[in-house]
Write an enzyme that holds these catalytic residues in place. Structure first.
Site, PDB file in Angstrom:
ATOM      1  N   HIS A   1       0.798  -1.237   0.000  1.00  9.73           N
ATOM      2  CA  HIS A   1       0.000   0.000   0.000  1.00  9.73           C
ATOM      3  C   HIS A   1       0.828   1.283   0.000  1.00  9.73           C
ATOM      4  O   HIS A   1       0.276   2.364  -0.059  1.00  9.73           O
ATOM      5  CB  HIS A   1      -0.931   0.041   1.210  1.00  9.73           C
ATOM      6  CG  HIS A   1      -0.219   0.321   2.497  1.00  9.73           C
ATOM      7  ND1 HIS A   1       0.452  -0.650   3.200  1.00  9.73           N
ATOM      8  CD2 HIS A   1      -0.047   1.464   3.198  1.00  9.73           C
ATOM      9  CE1 HIS A   1       0.983  -0.120   4.279  1.00  9.73           C
ATOM     10  NE2 HIS A   1       0.707   1.168   4.317  1.00  9.73           N
TER      11      HIS A   1
HETATM   12  C1  UD1 Z   1      -1.835   5.894   5.464  1.00  8.52           C
HETATM   13  C2  UD1 Z   1      -0.500   6.397   5.995  1.00  8.52           C
HETATM   14  C3  UD1 Z   1       0.517   5.290   5.922  1.00  8.52           C
HETATM   15  C4  UD1 Z   1       0.030   4.038   6.622  1.00  8.52           C
HETATM   16  C5  UD1 Z   1      -1.341   3.638   6.080  1.00  8.52           C
HETATM   17  C6  UD1 Z   1      -1.883   2.494   6.878  1.00  8.52           C
HETATM   18  C7  UD1 Z   1      -0.010   8.765   5.638  1.00  8.52           C
HETATM   19  C8  UD1 Z   1       0.775   9.735   4.861  1.00  8.52           C
HETATM   20  N1  UD1 Z   1      -0.002   7.499   5.192  1.00  8.52           N
HETATM   21  O1  UD1 Z   1      -1.660   5.573   4.104  1.00  8.52           O
HETATM   22  O2  UD1 Z   1       1.703   5.711   6.564  1.00  8.52           O
HETATM   23  O3  UD1 Z   1       0.945   3.002   6.392  1.00  8.52           O
HETATM   24  O4  UD1 Z   1      -2.235   4.756   6.204  1.00  8.52           O
HETATM   25  O5  UD1 Z   1      -2.830   1.771   6.189  1.00  8.52           O
HETATM   26  O6  UD1 Z   1      -0.618   9.113   6.623  1.00  8.52           O
HETATM   27  N2  UD1 Z   1      -9.074   4.964   1.435  1.00  8.52           N
HETATM   28  C9  UD1 Z   1     -10.378   4.536   1.491  1.00  8.52           C
HETATM   29  N3  UD1 Z   1     -10.940   4.344   2.720  1.00  8.52           N
HETATM   30  C10 UD1 Z   1     -10.280   4.553   3.868  1.00  8.52           C
HETATM   31  C11 UD1 Z   1      -8.960   5.002   3.805  1.00  8.52           C
HETATM   32  C12 UD1 Z   1      -8.371   5.201   2.571  1.00  8.52           C
HETATM   33  O7  UD1 Z   1     -11.022   4.319   0.464  1.00  8.52           O
HETATM   34  O8  UD1 Z   1     -10.854   4.334   4.952  1.00  8.52           O
HETATM   35  C13 UD1 Z   1      -8.428   5.156   0.104  1.00  8.52           C
HETATM   36  C14 UD1 Z   1      -8.739   6.520  -0.501  1.00  8.52           C
HETATM   37  O9  UD1 Z   1      -8.805   6.356  -1.886  1.00  8.52           O
HETATM   38  C15 UD1 Z   1      -7.496   7.313  -0.141  1.00  8.52           C
HETATM   39  C16 UD1 Z   1      -6.399   6.264  -0.196  1.00  8.52           C
HETATM   40  O10 UD1 Z   1      -7.012   5.061   0.269  1.00  8.52           O
HETATM   41  O11 UD1 Z   1      -7.262   8.379  -1.025  1.00  8.52           O
HETATM   42  C17 UD1 Z   1      -5.175   6.571   0.658  1.00  8.52           C
HETATM   43  O12 UD1 Z   1      -5.556   6.829   2.010  1.00  8.52           O
HETATM   44  P1  UD1 Z   1      -4.604   7.710   2.958  1.00  8.52           P
HETATM   45  O13 UD1 Z   1      -5.149   7.702   4.335  1.00  8.52           O
HETATM   46  O14 UD1 Z   1      -4.343   9.031   2.345  1.00  8.52           O
HETATM   47  O15 UD1 Z   1      -3.225   6.961   2.899  1.00  8.52           O
HETATM   48  P2  UD1 Z   1      -2.889   5.430   3.137  1.00  8.52           P
HETATM   49  O16 UD1 Z   1      -2.357   4.882   1.877  1.00  8.52           O
HETATM   50  O17 UD1 Z   1      -4.047   4.752   3.763  1.00  8.52           O
HETATM   51  N1  UDP Z   2      -3.896  -5.577   8.849  1.00  6.75           N
HETATM   52  C1  UDP Z   2      -5.198  -6.033   8.996  1.00  6.75           C
HETATM   53  N2  UDP Z   2      -5.869  -6.419   7.870  1.00  6.75           N
HETATM   54  C2  UDP Z   2      -5.329  -6.357   6.631  1.00  6.75           C
HETATM   55  C3  UDP Z   2      -3.994  -5.891   6.495  1.00  6.75           C
HETATM   56  C4  UDP Z   2      -3.316  -5.500   7.621  1.00  6.75           C
HETATM   57  O1  UDP Z   2      -5.716  -6.113  10.101  1.00  6.75           O
HETATM   58  O2  UDP Z   2      -5.992  -6.719   5.659  1.00  6.75           O
HETATM   59  C5  UDP Z   2      -3.175  -5.118  10.042  1.00  6.75           C
HETATM   60  C6  UDP Z   2      -1.808  -5.723  10.245  1.00  6.75           C
HETATM   61  O3  UDP Z   2      -1.899  -6.916  10.994  1.00  6.75           O
HETATM   62  C7  UDP Z   2      -1.076  -4.626  10.986  1.00  6.75           C
HETATM   63  C8  UDP Z   2      -1.674  -3.364  10.431  1.00  6.75           C
HETATM   64  O4  UDP Z   2      -2.924  -3.735   9.857  1.00  6.75           O
HETATM   65  O5  UDP Z   2      -1.354  -4.661  12.374  1.00  6.75           O
HETATM   66  C9  UDP Z   2      -0.747  -2.784   9.404  1.00  6.75           C
HETATM   67  O6  UDP Z   2      -1.384  -1.775   8.724  1.00  6.75           O
HETATM   68  P1  UDP Z   2      -0.851  -1.207   7.355  1.00  6.75           P
HETATM   69  O7  UDP Z   2      -0.050  -2.244   6.664  1.00  6.75           O
HETATM   70  O8  UDP Z   2      -2.028  -0.639   6.662  1.00  6.75           O
HETATM   71  O9  UDP Z   2       0.036   0.027   7.811  1.00  6.75           O
HETATM   72  P2  UDP Z   2       1.565   0.214   8.247  1.00  6.75           P
HETATM   73  O10 UDP Z   2       1.838  -0.698   9.379  1.00  6.75           O
HETATM   74  O11 UDP Z   2       2.413  -0.047   7.056  1.00  6.75           O
HETATM   75  O12 UDP Z   2       1.623   1.652   8.617  1.00  6.75           O
END
Ligand code: UD1
Ligand code: UDP
Length: 358
Positions: free
Chosen positions: A203
């Site tokens: 992601h």
């Molecule tokens: C964010 C964090 C990242 C973390 C990740 C965990 C930042 C800069 N990035 O990235 O460090 O590893 O969360 O998962 O804060 N979206 C949905 N529904 C949701 C959330 C997101 O549809 O509930 C989609 C939207 O299209 C959105 C995209 O995901 O534009 C990215 O979401 P965003 O929260 O900006 O960044 P993450 O990639 O989730």
């Molecule tokens: N996780 C989850 N379901 C999923 C993928 C990840 O519950 O389908 C959990 C995973 O076990 C971990 C956390 O989400 O605890 C990690 O989140 P993510 O990879 O989105 O973010 P990051 O840790 O890279 O910031």
């Protein structure tokens, strides 16, 4: 003492899930959710599974560019903090919610405690690296998860050592609690057998450009000729896959994001995990599942240096070469599994004990 705990994304909810109830017990706590993650499977599902109480404030900021998202958070968080007047703000990790929480508090002269401080990938192309550096620099209490992050702050960045605490990672506490809650029938739901599939997640912003994602998916599809792959797709990634009609191999099972109990169980039962997630690197090490990191660097070097996790990059040839080699040589996987790592439980209690002394 009145504490405001601020968070907004899936990993923050999970990693704070052991701390929140304990803080409620010991202090007055205001829970503030920025709403960065909002889809049921990225947010509410974890409150239900981990039996977390409702938040006092949900700011519904949602998605946007970095500046839009962070800026809106700053504006809304300031209103809440001015009203609630907490004595301390706690933030976790490295997201835009973490940054907004820490920055808003520090401008209001409210001391900030940063859980998971000191992690560094030394790659400033990552938005998270910028967030980590900024958050640490406005924090008064820096709770580091391992020796490397502790040294990053005390030795490399010269933070005063009385602000930096080596406590371990609350994710270990959360993960050990969740893994026993897995329902084995979930394996049947996806027609999977223990040890006979790869778990895959992706992601990061830098891996979800169209070109980047295509290259990694091509590699995954190639590997899936030899073994089944389960791919719980982050919503960011699913969007890029769908919009660009990127090919997903027949042996790759793409699902919605999974709940934590299911994810922990599916990780525990997998042959290996391929991921660019931060949190999953630590969980895989704790659960003794070989973890191949789809990045050139990581802020979790502790396990890489021990040989437990492997940085394999993002290029087709390297990914396919390394993974297929492991799949063909079970003894190489056994060697990784044999490496013993310290599993430090109790970060949650250590943090609370330190805060009680303030
Ligand atoms: C964010 C964090 C990242 C973390 C990740 C965990 C930042 C800069 N990035 O990235 O460090 O590893 O969360 O998962 O804060 N979206 C949905 N529904 C949701 C959330 C997101 O549809 O509930 C989609 C939207 O299209 C959105 C995209 O995901 O534009 C990215 O979401 P965003 O929260 O900006 O960044 P993450 O990639 O989730
Ligand atoms: N996780 C989850 N379901 C999923 C993928 C990840 O519950 O389908 C959990 C995973 O076990 C971990 C956390 O989400 O605890 C990690 O989140 P993510 O990879 O989105 O973010 P990051 O840790 O890279 O910031």
């Amino acid at each position: 003492m009145k504490i405001a705990t601020i968070f907004g994304t899936r990993p923050e909810i999970i990693k704070l899930s052991t701390l929140i109830p304990l803080l409620d017990k010991e202090f007055e706590q205001v829970l503030i959710h920025t709403g960065q993650h909002y889809s049921y499977k990225m947010d509410k599902i974890f409150f239900e599974e981990l039996k977390l109480r409702d938040c006092d404030y949900t700011l519904n900021i949602g998605s946007g560019t970095h500046a839009q998202q962070t800026g809106m958070m700053l504006i809304e968080l300031e209103k809440v903090l001015l009203y609630e007047k907490p004595d301390m703000v706690i933030v976790q990790g490295d997201t835009n919610s973490t940054l907004a929480g820490a920055l808003t508090a520090s401008k209001l002269q409210i001391p900030v405690a940063h859980v998971e401080a000191g992690c560094r990938s030394f790659d400033r192309r990552m938005p998270e690296e910028i967030n980590r550096i900024l958050v640490d620099n406005v924090s008064e209490y820096l709770f580091t998860p391992d020796e490397i992050s502790y040294k990053n702050l005390t030795c490399l960045e010269c933070f005063p050592s009385d602000k930096v605490y080596l406590v371990g990672n609350t994710s270990v506490d959360a993960c050990l609690r969740a893994r026993d809650l897995f329902n084995q029938e979930t394996l049947d739901d996806y027609s999977l057998e223990k040890g006979k599939y790869i778990l895959f997640t992706l992601h990061r912003q830098e891996n979800t450009t169209v070109e980047g994602l295509m290259e990694i998916m091509n590699a995954l599809n190639e590997i899936s000729n030899n073994i089944k792959v389960l791919f719980p797709g982050h919503l960011r990634t699913r969007k890029v896959l769908e919009e660009n009609k990127i090919n997903i191999g027949d042996n790759v099972i793409l699902t919605e994001p999974l709940g934590y109990k299911d994810f922990m169980g599916l990780l525990t039962n997998s042959k290996l995990v391929m991921t660019d997630s931060g949190g999953i690197q630590e969980e895989a090490a704790v659960l003794n599942i070989p973890c191949l990191i789809l990045r050139d660097n990581t802020e979790w070097m502790f396990y890489v240096e021990m040989g437990k996790n492997l940085l394999i990059g993002t290029h087709f040839d390297k990914i396919v070469g390394i993974v297929n080699d492991l799949l063909e040589n079970d003894e190489k996987i056994a060697e990784i599994e044999k490496i013993e790592i310290p599993i430090n439980q109790g970060a949650t209690e250590s943090i609370v004990a330190i805060l009680k002394k303030t």
